[in-house]
Motif scaffolding. Sequence first.
Motif, short mmCIF file in Angstrom:
data_model
loop_
_atom_site.label_atom_id
_atom_site.label_comp_id
_atom_site.label_asym_id
_atom_site.label_seq_id
_atom_site.Cartn_x
_atom_site.Cartn_y
_atom_site.Cartn_z
N UNK A 152 0.82 -1.21 0.00
CA UNK A 152 0.00 0.00 0.00
C UNK A 152 0.86 1.26 0.00
N UNK A 153 1.90 1.28 0.81
CA UNK A 153 2.75 2.46 0.91
C UNK A 153 3.47 2.75 -0.40
N UNK A 154 3.96 1.72 -1.05
CA UNK A 154 4.66 1.88 -2.33
C UNK A 154 3.71 2.46 -3.37
N UNK A 155 2.49 1.98 -3.36
CA UNK A 155 1.50 2.48 -4.32
C UNK A 155 1.15 3.94 -4.02
N UNK A 156 0.85 4.26 -2.75
CA UNK A 156 0.44 5.63 -2.38
C UNK A 156 1.57 6.64 -2.52
N UNK A 157 2.80 6.23 -2.22
CA UNK A 157 3.91 7.18 -2.18
C UNK A 157 4.72 7.24 -3.47
N UNK A 158 4.66 6.22 -4.30
CA UNK A 158 5.50 6.23 -5.50
C UNK A 158 4.69 6.06 -6.79
N UNK A 159 3.93 4.97 -6.89
CA UNK A 159 3.24 4.63 -8.14
C UNK A 159 2.16 5.67 -8.49
N UNK A 160 1.26 5.94 -7.55
CA UNK A 160 0.15 6.84 -7.84
C UNK A 160 0.57 8.30 -8.01
N UNK A 161 1.42 8.86 -7.16
CA UNK A 161 1.79 10.27 -7.34
C UNK A 161 2.57 10.54 -8.63
N UNK A 162 3.37 9.59 -9.06
CA UNK A 162 4.16 9.78 -10.28
C UNK A 162 3.39 9.36 -11.53
N UNK A 168 2.47 6.52 -12.55
CA UNK A 168 2.98 5.31 -13.16
C UNK A 168 1.91 4.22 -13.19
N UNK A 169 0.85 4.40 -12.41
CA UNK A 169 -0.21 3.42 -12.37
C UNK A 169 -1.44 3.99 -11.70
N UNK A 170 -2.53 3.23 -11.78
CA UNK A 170 -3.78 3.60 -11.11
C UNK A 170 -4.28 2.39 -10.34
N UNK A 171 -5.11 2.65 -9.35
CA UNK A 171 -5.66 1.57 -8.55
C UNK A 171 -6.53 0.66 -9.43
N UNK A 172 -6.45 -0.64 -9.20
CA UNK A 172 -7.16 -1.61 -10.03
C UNK A 172 -8.59 -1.79 -9.54
N UNK A 173 -9.44 -0.78 -9.78
CA UNK A 173 -10.85 -0.93 -9.46
C UNK A 173 -11.62 -1.27 -10.74
N UNK A 174 -12.91 -1.49 -10.64
CA UNK A 174 -13.67 -1.97 -11.80
C UNK A 174 -13.65 -0.96 -12.96
N UNK A 175 -13.70 0.34 -12.67
CA UNK A 175 -13.68 1.35 -13.74
C UNK A 175 -12.34 1.32 -14.46
N UNK A 176 -11.24 1.29 -13.73
CA UNK A 176 -9.92 1.30 -14.36
C UNK A 176 -9.64 0.00 -15.13
N UNK A 177 -10.14 -1.13 -14.60
CA UNK A 177 -9.97 -2.41 -15.31
C UNK A 177 -10.76 -2.41 -16.62
N UNK A 178 -11.96 -1.83 -16.60
CA UNK A 178 -12.77 -1.73 -17.82
C UNK A 178 -12.09 -0.81 -18.83
#
Length: 148
Positions: A23-33, A35-45
């Motif tokens: 969770x920390x890696x995603x919140x502090x690195x992946x999402x702010x830069x 580089x990725x988005x959370x894998x929810x149903x909208x983003x997967x679609x």
Amino acid sequence: MQVVLLEDVKALGKKGQIVNVNDGYARNFILPKKLGVEANSKNLNDLKLKKANDDRIAAEQLAAARELGAKLDESSVTLTIKAGEGGRAFGSVSSKEIAKAIGDQLGIDIDKKKIMLSDPIKSIGSFEVPVKLHKDVTARLAVKVVEA
């Protein structure tokens, strides 16, 4: 947390992959830069629709390259070069000159980088020159070099 990667991330995955990260890696690195988005149903679609669109575009490009390849296989271009005694050429014919001749004689715009000429043509005669139009399509163009 599952994340859909928007870009290639070293040691994690390629663009479009769904990966599990802390969770920390995603919140502090992946999402702010971005580089990725959370894998929810909208983003997967959205990812599924984007992959389908990319596949359709790739198929259209392949079909266009095959059509152009068939046209080039049937065509030939003629280039003139100065020559001395015994048919020895002064200078050579490069991929840039072949690309210009294709544009002038056939009306097809081809990038000189797609013409796979191992060495410049330094003699008079007929040659088969490979033209790489797509990663799966390589056409053979007949190039005739004549004396000026």
